[in-house]
Design a protein around this motif. Structure first.
Motif, PDB file in Angstrom:
ATOM      1  N   ILE A  71       0.854  -1.189   0.000  1.00 60.13           N
ATOM      2  CA  ILE A  71       0.000   0.000   0.000  1.00 60.13           C
ATOM      3  C   ILE A  71       0.889   1.239   0.000  1.00 60.13           C
ATOM      4  O   ILE A  71       1.844   1.330   0.780  1.00 60.13           O
ATOM      5  CB  ILE A  71      -0.919   0.028   1.248  1.00 60.13           C
ATOM      6  CG1 ILE A  71      -1.858  -1.184   1.253  1.00 60.13           C
ATOM      7  CG2 ILE A  71      -1.715   1.327   1.333  1.00 60.13           C
ATOM      8  CD1 ILE A  71      -2.870  -1.182   0.129  1.00 60.13           C
ATOM      9  N   ASN A  72       0.562   2.185  -0.869  1.00 63.61           N
ATOM     10  CA  ASN A  72       1.316   3.434  -0.913  1.00 63.61           C
ATOM     11  C   ASN A  72       0.863   4.368   0.207  1.00 63.61           C
ATOM     12  O   ASN A  72      -0.330   4.458   0.514  1.00 63.61           O
ATOM     13  CB  ASN A  72       1.113   4.135  -2.257  1.00 63.61           C
ATOM     14  CG  ASN A  72       1.721   3.358  -3.409  1.00 63.61           C
ATOM     15  OD1 ASN A  72       2.880   2.974  -3.352  1.00 63.61           O
ATOM     16  ND2 ASN A  72       0.943   3.120  -4.447  1.00 63.61           N
ATOM     17  N   GLU A 111      -3.508   7.483   3.238  1.00 61.35           N
ATOM     18  CA  GLU A 111      -3.606   6.408   2.257  1.00 61.35           C
ATOM     19  C   GLU A 111      -4.906   6.575   1.483  1.00 61.35           C
ATOM     20  O   GLU A 111      -5.875   7.150   1.998  1.00 61.35           O
ATOM     21  CB  GLU A 111      -3.554   5.041   2.940  1.00 61.35           C
ATOM     22  CG  GLU A 111      -2.191   4.751   3.564  1.00 61.35           C
ATOM     23  CD  GLU A 111      -2.092   3.421   4.285  1.00 61.35           C
ATOM     24  OE1 GLU A 111      -0.983   3.044   4.671  1.00 61.35           O
ATOM     25  OE2 GLU A 111      -3.143   2.760   4.474  1.00 61.35           O
ATOM     26  N   ASP A 112      -4.925   6.075   0.268  1.00 63.66           N
ATOM     27  CA  ASP A 112      -6.088   6.194  -0.608  1.00 63.66           C
ATOM     28  C   ASP A 112      -7.078   5.071  -0.301  1.00 63.66           C
ATOM     29  O   ASP A 112      -6.746   3.891  -0.482  1.00 63.66           O
ATOM     30  CB  ASP A 112      -5.622   6.102  -2.066  1.00 63.66           C
ATOM     31  CG  ASP A 112      -6.766   6.257  -3.069  1.00 63.66           C
ATOM     32  OD1 ASP A 112      -7.943   6.274  -2.656  1.00 63.66           O
ATOM     33  OD2 ASP A 112      -6.470   6.339  -4.277  1.00 63.66           O
ATOM     34  N   LYS A 162      -9.621   3.995  -1.897  1.00 62.13           N
ATOM     35  CA  LYS A 162      -9.917   3.172  -3.079  1.00 62.13           C
ATOM     36  C   LYS A 162      -8.775   2.209  -3.378  1.00 62.13           C
ATOM     37  O   LYS A 162      -9.011   1.070  -3.806  1.00 62.13           O
ATOM     38  CB  LYS A 162     -10.195   4.076  -4.285  1.00 62.13           C
ATOM     39  CG  LYS A 162     -11.526   4.815  -4.202  1.00 62.13           C
ATOM     40  CD  LYS A 162     -11.802   5.550  -5.505  1.00 62.13           C
ATOM     41  CE  LYS A 162     -13.193   6.173  -5.496  1.00 62.13           C
ATOM     42  NZ  LYS A 162     -13.476   6.891  -6.754  1.00 62.13           N
ATOM     43  N   GLU A 163      -7.549   2.664  -3.159  1.00 61.72           N
ATOM     44  CA  GLU A 163      -6.403   1.768  -3.346  1.00 61.72           C
ATOM     45  C   GLU A 163      -6.448   0.626  -2.337  1.00 61.72           C
ATOM     46  O   GLU A 163      -6.155  -0.526  -2.671  1.00 61.72           O
ATOM     47  CB  GLU A 163      -5.089   2.530  -3.210  1.00 61.72           C
ATOM     48  CG  GLU A 163      -3.869   1.647  -3.438  1.00 61.72           C
ATOM     49  CD  GLU A 163      -2.551   2.323  -3.109  1.00 61.72           C
ATOM     50  OE1 GLU A 163      -1.518   1.630  -3.096  1.00 61.72           O
ATOM     51  OE2 GLU A 163      -2.554   3.532  -2.855  1.00 61.72           O
ATOM     52  N   GLN A 205      -9.121  -1.753  -3.574  1.00 65.25           N
ATOM     53  CA  GLN A 205      -8.668  -2.472  -4.767  1.00 65.25           C
ATOM     54  C   GLN A 205      -7.633  -3.519  -4.407  1.00 65.25           C
ATOM     55  O   GLN A 205      -7.602  -4.619  -4.975  1.00 65.25           O
ATOM     56  CB  GLN A 205      -8.095  -1.486  -5.787  1.00 65.25           C
ATOM     57  CG  GLN A 205      -7.525  -2.125  -7.055  1.00 65.25           C
ATOM     58  CD  GLN A 205      -8.548  -2.953  -7.821  1.00 65.25           C
ATOM     59  OE1 GLN A 205      -9.741  -2.626  -7.816  1.00 65.25           O
ATOM     60  NE2 GLN A 205      -8.092  -4.010  -8.474  1.00 65.25           N
ATOM     61  N   SER A 206      -6.763  -3.208  -3.427  1.00 64.42           N
ATOM     62  CA  SER A 206      -5.744  -4.174  -3.016  1.00 64.42           C
ATOM     63  C   SER A 206      -6.380  -5.421  -2.408  1.00 64.42           C
ATOM     64  O   SER A 206      -5.877  -6.537  -2.595  1.00 64.42           O
ATOM     65  CB  SER A 206      -4.772  -3.529  -2.026  1.00 64.42           C
ATOM     66  OG  SER A 206      -5.385  -3.296  -0.768  1.00 64.42           O
TER      67      SER A 206
END
Length: 559
Positions: A44-45, A56-57, A59-60, A63-64
């Motif tokens: 995770i970015n 942190e996003d 949506k990311e 999705q992960s």
């Protein structure tokens, strides 16, 4: 497990979503043996919009989870394991990371504010200043928690005060608040959205509408069914915060049992049974779990360290002295000592037992001989010293010292770290051979839920866990000497940063509380005095408009 021409028969399987600070994983276990069959992981970015901010996003994150689930199902199929044998899914997650989304559109209204984030420091200081005696523990008798940037309620308060979209959604009754578990379950199954017992102790509520808060549910019950993907229709039936999940996965069901998890942060939990125990030594009181709607809640004392594995990431990404985490162990092992170098990684202030957001990271004891290998060793020692501080506090609160420490988490693969930990604690450190205890705990809660019932939590039915033990190898006097030096370094890191302006003692704020501005004004004054002599003027006024409110004498200077 080798693939064959026919599907492998294993009996019921249980899966777990493990959504952590730095990565998301999906893992599948055999419900009868607790064997890990397959998993997939996605990093995770994190973004750092301002100093001290960590986001942190959402949506990311979502999705992960989808990617990990689908990839794991593909891996199981390649192993000829029938994914229809997956009977339940558990969720475990980073706990205090805070999200708000629109219940009509399902869109996040802002990035997730990560538990490490420090943007609420001014809010925390303001709240503490309003309490009698400026006491950070003023609410502890009600919540079990100090007033701190760590917890989700001050993050939610910040979102409501600073993000227009959030404020508007609250006013129009469209806002939904949750930690990552609530967001994932709501998104994967649809409303209503739960928050579970292992999270209910964490929010501190300040003028927050009850309607935006999730419903409190037990840690083990069916919340709903998956609505899409390869596992559509499978019940989501377990939910535990990551540290509570590790407590369950380590089978710490008896009062007095404890575990320490080494992840992005470091968290030591000790089971205190059916009654909450308030700490007098800087720990927090939390609900550990409630394994069923009709089962009693179990409580724990918790010591929280903000920076553990995150220090490895900092050495890699910020300083570039290592390329991979495994290099850190090799570097540190090459010298076998910090050579008097001590590292306090207070990047997000200090959590337990200090709860001091003004602390900042410090490296001290440097000499010309110090190199990156010594710094690597000092970084590993820092994780161990922070754990020692928490263990000491926990032993004082309980009155019964731990005789060994059960450990888990990603950093436990570092054997040098585990040996250092045993040396610094002067007690054995016990590491399970299957380190995925956080995900295992979530799977156990999901498989044991009423309506699923494929995993027995009776002590006699639990699988025996094999482990490795690290015994102390240095004498206690050496351990105490190094620990005392560490404590000295911690004091140097304290009170480094504050958002509150400095008062001159008369209730007035001085411009000289800003050191750069103070130097600028002093320099300007000196130049004016110098200009007087150069120009030969009879007199000169020192222009003190900026500092007139803070000057106690307000003197006119003449030639």
């Amino acid at each position: 497990m080798a693939a064959s021409s026919s599907r492998v028969t294993l009996g019921p399987l249980v899966a777990a979503i493990d959504q952590g600070t730095s990565s998301t994983r999906f893992l599948v276990f055999n419900a009868k043996t607790a064997e890990l069959l397959s998993h997939h992981q996605v990093e995770i970015n994190q973004s750092f919009p301002k100093e001290g901010w960590v986001e942190e996003d959402p949506k990311e994150i979502l999705q992960s989870v989808y990617e990990c689930m689908e990839r794991t199902c593909e891996k199981l199929t390649q192993l000829n394991i029938d994914i229809s044998n997956i009977k339940a899914i558990g969720v475990t997650n980073q706990r205090e990371t805070t999200l708000v989304w629109d219940k009509e559109t399902g869109e996040p209204l802002y990035n997730a504010i990560v538990w490490l984030d420090l943007r609420t420091q001014s809010t925390v200081e303001r709240l503490i200043n309003k309490t009698p005696g400026r006491n950070k523990n003023h609410l502890k008798h009600k919540t079990g928690l100090p007033i701190s940037t760590y917890f989700s309620a001050v993050k939610l308060r910040w979102l409501m005060d600073n993000v227009d979209e959030v404020a508007e959604a609250v006013l129009t009754h469209r806002a939904m608040f949750g930690t990552v578990d609530s967001w994932l379950i709501w998104a994967r199954k649809g409303p209503p959205w739960p928050s579970v017992y292992s999270k209910t102790s964490c929010p501190l509520y300040f003028d927050i509408p009850m309607e935006i808060l999730p419903k409190v549910r037990s840690s083990s019950e069916i919340y709903g069914l998956m609505k899409s993907g390869s596992l559509s229709g499978i019940p989501i039936s377990g939910c535990l915060g990551d540290q509570s999940a590790a407590l369950v996965g380590q089978m710490c069901f008896q009062e007095g049992q404890a575990k320490n998890t080494y992840g992005t942060g470091c968290f030591l939990l000790r089971n205190t049974g059916a009654k909450p125990v308030m700490s007098d030594h800087g720990l927090i009181t939390t609900v550990a779990y409630k394994l069923g709607r009709d089962k009693p809640a179990c409580y724990a004392l918790e010591g929280s360290v903000a920076i553990a594995g995150a220090v490895v990431r900092w050495l890699k990404d910020n300083l570039g002295i290592i390329q991979t985490s495994t290099e850190l162990e090799k570097l540190a092992a090459s010298v076998g000592t910090s050579y008097g170098c001590y590292f306090v990684p207070a990047f997000s202030g200090l959590y337990a037992p200090y709860w001091e957001p003004s602390a900042r990271g410090i490296i001290c004891g440097l000499t010309q001989f110090t190199n990156k290998s010594h710094l690597a060793f000092a970084a590993l020692e820092a994780v161990c010293f922070q754990t020692r501080e928490i263990l000491d506090a926990m032993n004082q609160d309980s009155g019964i010292p731990l005789t060994q420490l059960q450990v888990d988490g990603g950093m436990t693969s570092n054997r040098l770290l585990m040996q250092l930990q045993a040396d610094i604690l002067c007690i054995p450190v016990v590491k399970p051979s299957m380190p995925e205890t956080t995900a295992l705990g979530a799977a156990m809660a999901a498989g044991a839920a009423e309506g699923v019932s494929v995993w027995s939590l009776c002590p006699e039915d639990l699988s025996e866990v094999t482990s490795e033990k690290f015994e102390p190898q240095i004498n206690p006097e050496e351990s105490e000497f190094r620990y005392a030096r560490w404590k000295k370094a911690v004091q140097r890191a304290m009170n480094w940063e504050t958002t509150e302006p400095i008062s001159n003692g008369n209730g007035e704020t001085s411009i000289f509380s800003s050191v750069p501005l103070g130097f600028y004004i002093l320099g300007s004054m000196l130049m004016l005095i110098g200009a007087k002599y150069i120009a030969g003027h009879d007199s000169v006024w020192l222009i003190c408009i900026l500092c007139s409110n803070s000057c106690p004498n307000k003197v006119r200077l003449t030639s």
